[in-house]
Design a protein around this motif. Sequence first.
Motif, PDB file in Angstrom:
ATOM      1  N   GLY A  41       0.890  -0.826  -0.218  1.00  0.00           N
ATOM      2  CA  GLY A  41      -0.211  -0.291   0.040  1.00  0.00           C
ATOM      3  C   GLY A  41       0.514   1.454   0.129  1.00  0.00           C
ATOM      4  O   GLY A  41       0.206   1.978  -0.053  1.00  0.00           O
ATOM      5  N   ARG A 405     -12.759   0.025  -7.026  1.00  0.00           N
ATOM      6  CA  ARG A 405     -11.130   0.344  -5.952  1.00  0.00           C
ATOM      7  C   ARG A 405     -11.614  -0.428  -4.463  1.00  0.00           C
ATOM      8  O   ARG A 405     -10.640  -1.346  -3.994  1.00  0.00           O
ATOM      9  CB  ARG A 405     -10.818   2.123  -5.580  1.00  0.00           C
ATOM     10  CG  ARG A 405      -9.906   2.664  -6.980  1.00  0.00           C
ATOM     11  CD  ARG A 405     -10.098   3.621  -6.533  1.00  0.00           C
ATOM     12  NE  ARG A 405     -10.650   4.700  -6.296  1.00  0.00           N
ATOM     13  CZ  ARG A 405     -10.616   5.713  -7.021  1.00  0.00           C
ATOM     14  NH1 ARG A 405     -10.653   5.396  -8.365  1.00  0.00           N
ATOM     15  NH2 ARG A 405     -12.378   5.956  -6.424  1.00  0.00           N
ATOM     16  N   ALA A 409      -9.519  -3.892  -3.195  1.00  0.00           N
ATOM     17  CA  ALA A 409      -8.787  -3.741  -1.878  1.00  0.00           C
ATOM     18  C   ALA A 409      -9.578  -5.037  -0.830  1.00  0.00           C
ATOM     19  O   ALA A 409      -8.594  -5.640  -0.054  1.00  0.00           O
ATOM     20  CB  ALA A 409      -8.997  -2.106  -1.129  1.00  0.00           C
ATOM     21  N   ARG A 412      -7.519  -8.040  -1.688  1.00  0.00           N
ATOM     22  CA  ARG A 412      -6.687  -7.797  -0.730  1.00  0.00           C
ATOM     23  C   ARG A 412      -6.206  -7.969   0.220  1.00  0.00           C
ATOM     24  O   ARG A 412      -5.912  -9.502   1.087  1.00  0.00           O
ATOM     25  CB  ARG A 412      -5.423  -6.303  -1.167  1.00  0.00           C
ATOM     26  CG  ARG A 412      -5.026  -6.110  -2.753  1.00  0.00           C
ATOM     27  CD  ARG A 412      -4.432  -5.084  -2.388  1.00  0.00           C
ATOM     28  NE  ARG A 412      -3.081  -4.959  -1.563  1.00  0.00           N
ATOM     29  CZ  ARG A 412      -2.265  -6.014  -1.807  1.00  0.00           C
ATOM     30  NH1 ARG A 412      -1.885  -6.137  -3.422  1.00  0.00           N
ATOM     31  NH2 ARG A 412      -0.908  -6.184  -0.958  1.00  0.00           N
ATOM     32  N   GLU A 413      -7.454  -7.719   0.900  1.00  0.00           N
ATOM     33  CA  GLU A 413      -7.621  -7.648   2.602  1.00  0.00           C
ATOM     34  C   GLU A 413      -7.715  -9.683   2.534  1.00  0.00           C
ATOM     35  O   GLU A 413      -7.967 -10.171   3.519  1.00  0.00           O
ATOM     36  CB  GLU A 413      -9.193  -7.086   3.141  1.00  0.00           C
ATOM     37  CG  GLU A 413      -8.475  -5.671   3.025  1.00  0.00           C
ATOM     38  CD  GLU A 413      -9.711  -5.025   3.707  1.00  0.00           C
ATOM     39  OE1 GLU A 413     -10.971  -5.651   3.477  1.00  0.00           O
ATOM     40  OE2 GLU A 413      -9.684  -3.388   3.861  1.00  0.00           O
TER      41      GLU A 413
END
Length: 462
Positions: A41, A405, A409, A412-413
């Motif tokens: 990030g 977006r 995200a 990815r989490e």
Amino acid sequence: MAGVDTTLLPVTLDRESGVPLAVQLADALREAASGGHLRGGDRLPSTRALAAGLGVSRTVTSAAYEQLHAEGWIVGRHGSGTFVTTSPPTPVSHHRAVAGPDQPPQGDLVPLMPGMPWADGLDRAAWRRAWRAAADSPPLVVSERAGLVEYRAAIAEHLLRHRGLDAAPNSVLATAGTTAAVVELAAALLDPGDLVGVEEPGYQRAVEAFRRAGARVVPVEVDEQGLRPDSIPAGVKAVYCSPAHQYPLGSRMSASRRVELVERARADGFLVVEDDYDGELRYDVAPLPVLAALAPDVVVHLGTTSKILTPTLGAGWMVAPPGVTAAVLAYRDDAGTRASPAGQRVFVELARHGDLGRHLRRLRRELSERRSMLVTALRAENVPVLGDDAGAHLVVPLESEDEERRRLALGRERGLLLDGLARHFAGTPTTAGIAVGYAGCSRETLHDVLGVLVDVLRPTRR
């Protein structure tokens, strides 16, 4: 989000070293990301700012970023900058423990990015045999500027068998891959200020190659039938497209549009650059004839081994009209560039013993089954899916770039490395969505994370 201060980056460049500065810089940033100095990030400085901070040319920083992007260490977000991805999207062994639905996997993110090959599917015995046989050839004294004769003959045979293109070996040029071929075409054929049409959304490395050659890139609209010839502006010198499997939306250019595009190219005097990056991977119906078979006088056909085999070979091909071939060879003479013969020799050995054909049959069967598994699971939860039954990725459309977006995200989490459509636009994005690749990990891993993927992409309840 604040970016990383250039002065705090652990980068030391040795100008006396024989190692290129771009390689040194990429190595330093890679080590910083793997060692924890840079975290997932973190926004990196722009190539211009980093070049100024290190006292090097922007060419050095751009080359380093391109290498790290190709390896998966960094990702660019349109309008936001370049960010560290924590770790590279390397295939994850299915022997590792898989987390439950509410717990993100530990270690590397599972790579579900488009453009990755099924490298694990290569027969390792055949792979080793091909390299040993390639090594038996004597070392070259002078490399062939057009590519090894035997490689060009093998490509001509491959194109005839798998793409229906009857190309004479002397019309085939070896390349270092699709992007390298675009760089050569742009340098050899375009003058500063020339207009080039590129699919929007489309392959941004091709866009950058044209721009670096001084061309003015103009977007050409695509829809469910592929590129729209009626949206090509007047005065273009070339039009770049991926008719067999549009990248990234996954549509196929219809037969009527292919004819329209060719007629327009002949009438207006421009070249069509056909990127056939995964044209061999069709599962539902036989592929339409390649544009180069329809109009060899105005089409430059590009292919690569990186999607059907592995980027390890660094090999591709170009089939072009005689004038284009001559211009590219003249550029190679002036620039002193050649496609590396090592990967060419390995490809020849794979083709000679039938291993290439066997691999392609396994590849089509494997990816077809993976796609079916994904589509069935997604549609069962009312997740819409775009793209033809082909290639190694599909697209889930979304309502907005903000939603895109958010899903990236969230992925990815939950341990998934996904791709958004926004970065595939040269201009302002007009379509949002997630591109899901299904070739870069094992089938077991793909099955294990399928529930997580569906959770990430499931429509939001209103």
